[in-house]
Structures are given as C-alpha cells and as structure tokens.
Design an enzyme around this catalytic site. Structure first.
Site, PDB file in Angstrom:
ATOM      1  N   HIS A 126       0.831  -1.206   0.000  1.00  0.00           N
ATOM      2  CA  HIS A 126       0.000   0.000   0.000  1.00  0.00           C
ATOM      3  C   HIS A 126       0.867   1.259   0.000  1.00  0.00           C
ATOM      4  O   HIS A 126       0.504   2.274  -0.566  1.00  0.00           O
ATOM      5  CB  HIS A 126      -0.922   0.009   1.234  1.00  0.00           C
ATOM      6  CG  HIS A 126      -1.997  -1.021   1.186  1.00  0.00           C
ATOM      7  ND1 HIS A 126      -3.339  -0.711   1.288  1.00  0.00           N
ATOM      8  CD2 HIS A 126      -1.943  -2.360   1.028  1.00  0.00           C
ATOM      9  CE1 HIS A 126      -4.047  -1.829   1.196  1.00  0.00           C
ATOM     10  NE2 HIS A 126      -3.219  -2.837   1.058  1.00  0.00           N
ATOM     11  N   ASP A 160      -5.748   5.675   2.691  1.00  0.00           N
ATOM     12  CA  ASP A 160      -5.920   4.265   2.370  1.00  0.00           C
ATOM     13  C   ASP A 160      -7.306   3.780   2.797  1.00  0.00           C
ATOM     14  O   ASP A 160      -7.881   4.271   3.770  1.00  0.00           O
ATOM     15  CB  ASP A 160      -4.832   3.465   3.099  1.00  0.00           C
ATOM     16  CG  ASP A 160      -4.748   2.037   2.608  1.00  0.00           C
ATOM     17  OD1 ASP A 160      -5.508   1.192   3.123  1.00  0.00           O
ATOM     18  OD2 ASP A 160      -3.947   1.766   1.707  1.00  0.00           O
ATOM     19  N   ALA A 192      13.570  -8.029  -3.259  1.00  0.00           N
ATOM     20  CA  ALA A 192      14.228  -7.944  -4.567  1.00  0.00           C
ATOM     21  C   ALA A 192      13.800  -6.666  -5.282  1.00  0.00           C
ATOM     22  O   ALA A 192      12.677  -6.203  -5.083  1.00  0.00           O
ATOM     23  CB  ALA A 192      13.846  -9.155  -5.419  1.00  0.00           C
ATOM     24  N   GLN A 247      12.111  -5.586  -7.755  1.00  0.00           N
ATOM     25  CA  GLN A 247      11.199  -6.257  -8.688  1.00  0.00           C
ATOM     26  C   GLN A 247      11.014  -5.522 -10.010  1.00  0.00           C
ATOM     27  O   GLN A 247      11.098  -6.128 -11.077  1.00  0.00           O
ATOM     28  CB  GLN A 247       9.843  -6.468  -8.015  1.00  0.00           C
ATOM     29  CG  GLN A 247       8.830  -7.188  -8.907  1.00  0.00           C
ATOM     30  CD  GLN A 247       7.702  -7.808  -8.128  1.00  0.00           C
ATOM     31  OE1 GLN A 247       7.924  -8.700  -7.327  1.00  0.00           O
ATOM     32  NE2 GLN A 247       6.480  -7.353  -8.358  1.00  0.00           N
ATOM     33  N   TRP A 263      -2.317  -6.650  -6.802  1.00  0.00           N
ATOM     34  CA  TRP A 263      -2.499  -5.696  -7.903  1.00  0.00           C
ATOM     35  C   TRP A 263      -1.221  -4.960  -8.272  1.00  0.00           C
ATOM     36  O   TRP A 263      -0.976  -4.701  -9.450  1.00  0.00           O
ATOM     37  CB  TRP A 263      -3.622  -4.719  -7.580  1.00  0.00           C
ATOM     38  CG  TRP A 263      -3.979  -3.848  -8.750  1.00  0.00           C
ATOM     39  CD1 TRP A 263      -3.948  -2.487  -8.809  1.00  0.00           C
ATOM     40  CD2 TRP A 263      -4.403  -4.289 -10.056  1.00  0.00           C
ATOM     41  NE1 TRP A 263      -4.342  -2.049 -10.050  1.00  0.00           N
ATOM     42  CE2 TRP A 263      -4.623  -3.135 -10.845  1.00  0.00           C
ATOM     43  CE3 TRP A 263      -4.610  -5.543 -10.628  1.00  0.00           C
ATOM     44  CZ2 TRP A 263      -5.041  -3.209 -12.171  1.00  0.00           C
ATOM     45  CZ3 TRP A 263      -5.033  -5.615 -11.953  1.00  0.00           C
ATOM     46  CH2 TRP A 263      -5.233  -4.455 -12.710  1.00  0.00           C
ATOM     47  N   SER A 280       1.837  -6.109  -8.221  1.00  0.00           N
ATOM     48  CA  SER A 280       2.634  -7.038  -9.034  1.00  0.00           C
ATOM     49  C   SER A 280       2.029  -7.222 -10.419  1.00  0.00           C
ATOM     50  O   SER A 280       2.746  -7.239 -11.421  1.00  0.00           O
ATOM     51  CB  SER A 280       2.760  -8.390  -8.330  1.00  0.00           C
ATOM     52  OG  SER A 280       3.606  -8.282  -7.210  1.00  0.00           O
ATOM     53  N   GLU A 297       2.826  -4.199 -12.455  1.00  0.00           N
ATOM     54  CA  GLU A 297       4.254  -4.148 -12.788  1.00  0.00           C
ATOM     55  C   GLU A 297       4.578  -5.153 -13.896  1.00  0.00           C
ATOM     56  O   GLU A 297       5.371  -4.872 -14.785  1.00  0.00           O
ATOM     57  CB  GLU A 297       5.095  -4.395 -11.535  1.00  0.00           C
ATOM     58  CG  GLU A 297       5.079  -3.189 -10.582  1.00  0.00           C
ATOM     59  CD  GLU A 297       5.505  -3.524  -9.158  1.00  0.00           C
ATOM     60  OE1 GLU A 297       6.050  -4.636  -8.938  1.00  0.00           O
ATOM     61  OE2 GLU A 297       5.287  -2.684  -8.256  1.00  0.00           O
ATOM     62  N   ALA A 309      -7.223 -12.339  -0.424  1.00  0.00           N
ATOM     63  CA  ALA A 309      -7.645 -10.959  -0.745  1.00  0.00           C
ATOM     64  C   ALA A 309      -8.458 -10.965  -2.047  1.00  0.00           C
ATOM     65  O   ALA A 309      -9.299 -11.830  -2.246  1.00  0.00           O
ATOM     66  CB  ALA A 309      -6.443 -10.029  -0.797  1.00  0.00           C
ATOM     67  N   GLU A 310      -8.179 -10.007  -2.960  1.00  0.00           N
ATOM     68  CA  GLU A 310      -8.961  -9.914  -4.204  1.00  0.00           C
ATOM     69  C   GLU A 310      -8.241 -10.602  -5.362  1.00  0.00           C
ATOM     70  O   GLU A 310      -8.569 -10.404  -6.534  1.00  0.00           O
ATOM     71  CB  GLU A 310      -9.226  -8.438  -4.527  1.00  0.00           C
ATOM     72  CG  GLU A 310      -8.184  -7.705  -5.341  1.00  0.00           C
ATOM     73  CD  GLU A 310      -6.848  -7.414  -4.656  1.00  0.00           C
ATOM     74  OE1 GLU A 310      -6.086  -6.608  -5.196  1.00  0.00           O
ATOM     75  OE2 GLU A 310      -6.558  -7.996  -3.595  1.00  0.00           O
ATOM     76  N   GLN A 311      -7.258 -11.443  -5.045  1.00  0.00           N
ATOM     77  CA  GLN A 311      -6.350 -11.967  -6.072  1.00  0.00           C
ATOM     78  C   GLN A 311      -7.023 -12.896  -7.093  1.00  0.00           C
ATOM     79  O   GLN A 311      -6.611 -12.942  -8.252  1.00  0.00           O
ATOM     80  CB  GLN A 311      -5.164 -12.649  -5.388  1.00  0.00           C
ATOM     81  CG  GLN A 311      -4.296 -11.647  -4.626  1.00  0.00           C
ATOM     82  CD  GLN A 311      -3.452 -12.263  -3.518  1.00  0.00           C
ATOM     83  OE1 GLN A 311      -3.306 -13.486  -3.437  1.00  0.00           O
ATOM     84  NE2 GLN A 311      -2.897 -11.421  -2.660  1.00  0.00           N
TER      85      GLN A 311
END
Length: 475
Positions: free
Chosen positions: A5, A110, A342, A344, A362, A364, A367, A382-384
């Site tokens: 976040h 948030d 890392a 990313q 989200w 990732s 990206e 979650a919302e994945q």
C-alpha cells in the site's frame, strides 16, 4: 501501513508533485525510511514541486503492541492483527493535527483508514479513498456482496457467473473469501463493512489502473454503479531510471548490479521471475514443490523467497528445509534464489525476463503488465482471484497454475507438476508467442496512458483541476 500500500502511495505523491502540487505524506518512524530515500531523489527533479514527510508516533503502547511493530509485514497471528488494526484507528488524532495545520485541498487516505471520511468532513476537505486494487476486482466485490451467488450452488466446485457484470466472470465457492462463504462475523468483516460505508460517503476514489486495460469495468464501476473514480496508473511508471526502480521499496537482499549482471548473461525472454508479494507465507513443503517444478521445467529463473517472520527465523537459519538437497548446486547458472526483498520493477523490465509467476496482488500484476510479460497466476487470498480472471480470461496474457481455494496468507496447495506445466506453457508452449505479443501491446498502452495526453495523465489532471476549482468556489 503495508509495503504493497505504501509503494503506490509514494508513487502517487511523486505524480502529484510532478504536476506542481505540494504533497504531504503522513507516516510513522519505522516506515519513514522507505519514503525518505525516494523523496531525496525527487527533490532534484526539475519537473517536481516537492514532497513533504510528516512523521507521527505510532500508537503501539496504546494498542498493546511491542515497539517497532508499525507495518503489516511484521504482523503474525490473528490477535496481533486485531491490535494492529486497532492502532490504525488511533492514528486519527495525529492526522487531525496535520489537517488542522495544513488545510489541504484533499486528503488521500488508504481504504483501511475508515475514520478518514469523517475527519475530512469535519475540516470540509474532500477525502479520496486509495484502495490499491483494480476496477474489475471492485466490480466483482460489489457483485458478490450484493447478490451472494455462492449461496445458490450445490457444491464448492460448481462454477457460477457473477451477476450484473459485463462479460462472464465465473467463480467457485472456494475462490470467494472465507469470511463471506462461511458467513463469519469477525473483526475483519466489521472493518471491511466500515471501509465500504466510509468509501460510499467519501468524495471519490483514486485507482491505480489505466482505462485501456479494463475499459468495460472502469465504465461499469463509474457509470453503472455510480462511483466517482479517477484512474491514474500504472503509478510505478513514474520511476523512470534504473536507480529509481532499484530504490523502490525495502533494502534489496541482492546487489542490483550483481542481479543485472546475471540477467545480462541470459538470452532475451529466457528467464522466468517468481515472487509472491510480502504477505504470503508458504509452508516448507510448498516451497519444495516450487523448487521441484522450477527445476523440472528446464527454464532459467529468479525466485524470490520471502524470509520467515521472527518466530520462524531461528528454524530457518539452522536448516533451509524447504530446499531439496544439493538444489542450488544443480541449478547453478540456471537459477538465482533471492532470500528477502528484490528490486522487482528493475528485474521485470530486463529484456532477459520472459515471464512472471505472481500471486496476483495488484501492484505485481500492474508491474508485470507494464513490463509486457505473460504471467502464471497463483492467487492466494484478498482480491487476487478476481485479478487472475483479468489476466487469464479478459486479457488472455497468462495461465493459471491451478490454485482453487482462497486461504489467507498460505493459499491453496499446488503440486510441482502443475507448476512445471504452467511455466512451460507461458515460456515455450504453443500459445506463448501469442500471449507475449498481446502482453507487449498492453505494455505500450500502459506507457501511452501515463504520457502527456494519455488517459491516466488526463484523468489525474482532471482530478487536480476539480479539487482546485472546488477550493476557489469556497473562497
């Protein structure tokens, strides 16, 4: 107050600053370094106004938490989780002092700071919600909450269509959050309801997405459901050079130059990158399945393994039981394991990387999209599972690994054979070229969206002008 976040929050502040808007970030001592190293770089940019950091005390003692536990990444166990979210409610007092002092044009908070709407209202300031997710997931969440379609099926595995949405999004009961399908009333469900109610009363929402990525869901969310929202993403694209990309987030567990040198030695599109975000917590046996699947696939890889939380650290240090014996020797030159954080964005943008195994968080997903990569989707919680549908069914730029069950933090158990199959499918399978080509086209759309005249650039400008005009009317 979690890595996933805070990073887009920082990127948002940079975007506002680049448009001449003074931005103030409110944070706490432990989290401040994540912002300061990036802000120092922003100040040198000729196109930026500036970003100010306000560091406030985290109410650990008041919430019965140990000192220094200021970030969700450090939270383990439901009781600590409950206390942590209670501490977030106590931050209202510090935020109020800052609003009273600055009287800003708007207050971006948030989604989990549920008190923010009432506080902004007290000072006659519009509160903008930042949810940090996609339009499609917000549309799916509204459909599930309103119609409860999971109640009308005869088994956990029977698919059902989410009602009232554009397109045909199919789910199963096991892919719906457990607190919904089991009808649990707990602190988390109360928080979600409170966040939803505060969101409805807020001025609107800033969304880290771009119109061309999910147009039917952006339209549905704003026009059909009637929610005010501005798409301003992908916000991570405000990090233009390698230095900015490498500095994004925590201190990396690997030297960026060493990482890039390893990637430079590989052919284009020949490396797969595997990372499951900051909050996933796989068992040793699941990590072994990943290791076996990676080796069996025959692909070059970079695998980011999140370090164990403190209580597991001693065990992890004494014996890395999640790695098959002699594994690193066998994959030497072919695989790189990074233990910890890392860089990313830097890795994903390298030409050697040709695929991304993701938990569908989200940040990732965006990206990966911004890097033009096909993806193996492995949603955990979650919302994945909703984001997975966007990748595999709407955009058709990825394949699912076969995760079927929503389980908080640990996810569904996936066997090495499933992992091997999915890796080969996106890297060398019959459809890999088609998926890669489509992913590259969507990357170009993302890049255009944030450029002057693009959809996200324009929407951010519209938001700024609306807030300015609202202020001038008050004066």
């Amino acid at each position: 107050m979690a890595q996933g976040h805070m990073l887009p929050t920082l990127d948002m502040a940079k975007l506002f600053a680049a448009r001449g808007v003074k931005s103030t970030i409110i944070t706490t001592p432990l989290n401040a370094p994540l912002f300061t190293k990036a802000i120092d770089k922003t100040q040198n940019s000729p196109n930026s106004n500036y970003i100010i950091l306000k560091v406030v005390k985290f109410p650990a003692k008041e919430a019965d938490l140990p000192d220094g536990l200021e970030n969700l990444d450090l939270v383990s166990g439901p009781e600590v989780h409950r206390k942590f979210f209670h501490a977030l409610t106590l931050l209202q007092h510090s935020a109020e002092d800052i609003l009273a002092e600055l009287r800003p044009h708007a207050f971006v908070a948030d989604v989990f700071f549920t008190w923010a709407t009432d506080l902004a209202s007290k000072y006659e300031i519009p509160r903008l919600v930042f949810h940090g997710t996609s339009f499609i997931s917000m549309c799916c969440m509204e459909s599930v909450a309103k119609f409860k379609p999971y109640e009308n099926v005869s088994s956990d595995s029977e698919p059902f269509v989410l009602p009232g949405l554009p397109g045909e999004i199919k789910m199963t009961r096991l892919q719906i959050p457990d607190y919904l399908r089991l009808g649990q009333e707990n602190n988390l469900t109360k928080l979600m309801k409170s966040a939803e109610e505060a969101g409805r009363r807020s001025y609107g929402m800033v969304v880290n997405s771009f119109y061309e990525l999910e147009p039917v869901y952006a339209d549905h969310y704003r026009k059909v459901l009637g929610n005010k929202a501005w798409h301003i993403g992908p916000v991570s694209l405000c990090n233009k050079n390698a230095s900015e990309k490498a500095r994004r987030g925590k201190e990396s567990a690997i030297d960026e130059h060493e990482c890039l040198k390893w990637l430079d030695s590989k052919k284009p599109n020949s490396v797969i990158y595997i990372c499951f975000g900051t909050n996933s917590s796989f068992s040793a046996s699941q990590l072994q399945e990943i290791a076996t699947g990676l080796e069996a696939s025959g692909q070059n890889f970079i695998w980011v393994v999140r370090k164990a939380k403190e209580k597991d650290q001693e065990k992890e240090n004494s014996e890395e039981e999640w790695l098959p014996e002699g594994y690193e020797k066998r994959v030497e030159g072919k695989g790189l394991i990074i233990r910890g954080w890392a860089p990313q964005v830097l890795i994903l943008d390298h030409e050697a990387v040709g695929g991304f195994v993701t938990h569908c968080g989200w940040n990732s997903v965006l990206e990966g999209i911004s890097a033009g990569l096909p993806m193996v989707t492995w949603p955990i919680f979650a919302e994945q599972f909703y984001n997975e549908k966007l990748i595999t069914e709407v955009l058709r730029t990825g394949v699912g690994v076969g995760a079927q069950k929503w389980i908080r933090f640990v996810g569904d158990y996936v066997k090495s054979e499933q992992i091997e199959r999915a890796l080969k499918e996106i890297m060398i399978g019959e459809r890999s070229g088609e998926m890669r080509s489509r992913a590259k086209e969507i990357k170009e759309m993302a890049l255009r969206a944030v450029e002057e005249g693009g959809s996200s650039y324009t929407d951010l400008g519209n938001l700024i002008e609306e807030l300015k005009s609202r202020q001038s009317k008050k004066v």
